[in-house]
Write a protein that holds these residues in place. Sequence first.
Motif, short mmCIF file in Angstrom:
data_model
loop_
_atom_site.label_atom_id
_atom_site.label_comp_id
_atom_site.label_asym_id
_atom_site.label_seq_id
_atom_site.Cartn_x
_atom_site.Cartn_y
_atom_site.Cartn_z
N GLU A 89 -27.90 34.46 17.38
CA GLU A 89 -29.02 33.95 16.58
C GLU A 89 -28.75 32.51 16.11
OE1 GLU A 89 -30.62 38.07 14.54
OE2 GLU A 89 -28.79 37.14 13.74
N VAL A 90 -27.50 32.24 15.76
CA VAL A 90 -27.13 30.89 15.34
C VAL A 90 -27.40 29.90 16.46
CG1 VAL A 90 -25.19 29.38 14.72
CG2 VAL A 90 -25.42 31.64 13.66
N ALA B 40 -29.33 30.16 18.95
CA ALA B 40 -30.74 30.10 19.33
C ALA B 40 -31.57 29.30 18.32
CB ALA B 40 -31.31 31.52 19.45
N ASP B 41 -30.99 28.97 17.18
CA ASP B 41 -31.71 28.27 16.13
C ASP B 41 -32.05 26.84 16.57
OD1 ASP B 41 -31.93 26.47 13.68
OD2 ASP B 41 -31.84 28.44 12.73
N PRO B 42 -33.31 26.42 16.43
CA PRO B 42 -33.71 25.07 16.84
C PRO B 42 -32.93 23.97 16.13
CG PRO B 42 -35.64 26.41 16.30
CD PRO B 42 -34.43 27.20 15.94
N GLN B 43 -32.55 24.19 14.88
CA GLN B 43 -31.81 23.17 14.13
C GLN B 43 -30.41 22.96 14.72
OE1 GLN B 43 -33.41 21.44 12.10
NE2 GLN B 43 -31.90 20.31 10.96
N VAL B 44 -29.79 24.03 15.19
CA VAL B 44 -28.47 23.91 15.81
C VAL B 44 -28.59 23.08 17.09
CG1 VAL B 44 -26.61 25.20 16.94
CG2 VAL B 44 -27.58 26.04 14.80
N HIS B 45 -29.66 23.30 17.85
CA HIS B 45 -29.89 22.50 19.06
C HIS B 45 -30.18 21.04 18.71
CE1 HIS B 45 -29.88 25.70 22.06
NE2 HIS B 45 -30.48 26.45 21.15
N LEU C 248 -18.48 27.87 19.09
CA LEU C 248 -18.36 27.64 17.65
C LEU C 248 -19.49 26.73 17.17
CD1 LEU C 248 -14.55 26.80 17.48
CD2 LEU C 248 -15.62 28.96 16.86
N VAL C 249 -19.69 26.73 15.88
CA VAL C 249 -20.65 25.82 15.26
C VAL C 249 -19.86 24.69 14.63
CG1 VAL C 249 -22.45 25.58 13.53
CG2 VAL C 249 -22.24 27.71 14.81
#
Length: 93
Positions: free
Chosen positions: A33-34, A36-41, A59-60
């Motif tokens: 889910e992390v 897939a988050d648009p903000q992470v992209h 990793l993030v």
Amino acid sequence: MLRQVTVTRDTRDWIATSGAAGVPCGPINRLDEVFADPQVHARGLRMTLPHPLAGDLPLVANPCVYPARRSSTTPRRRHSASIPARYSINGSA
């Protein structure tokens, strides 16, 4: 006891209800889910770290971006003489 209550509604419903009551909250996401988050992209926060046994681990990255450090070629203390003179510090006039 909490689990018996929290499983009765989905995450989005709990967030909406809590937010409406003025309780700051957000989801605790699984890694899929992390990523897939648009903000992470948008911020380019996905990174991988090689692991000798598990292979590449997703990793993030740290979301805080700091300005680049001063390069070693930047002159340091270039104003050290002029500032005391300008403000009459240490007996300079």
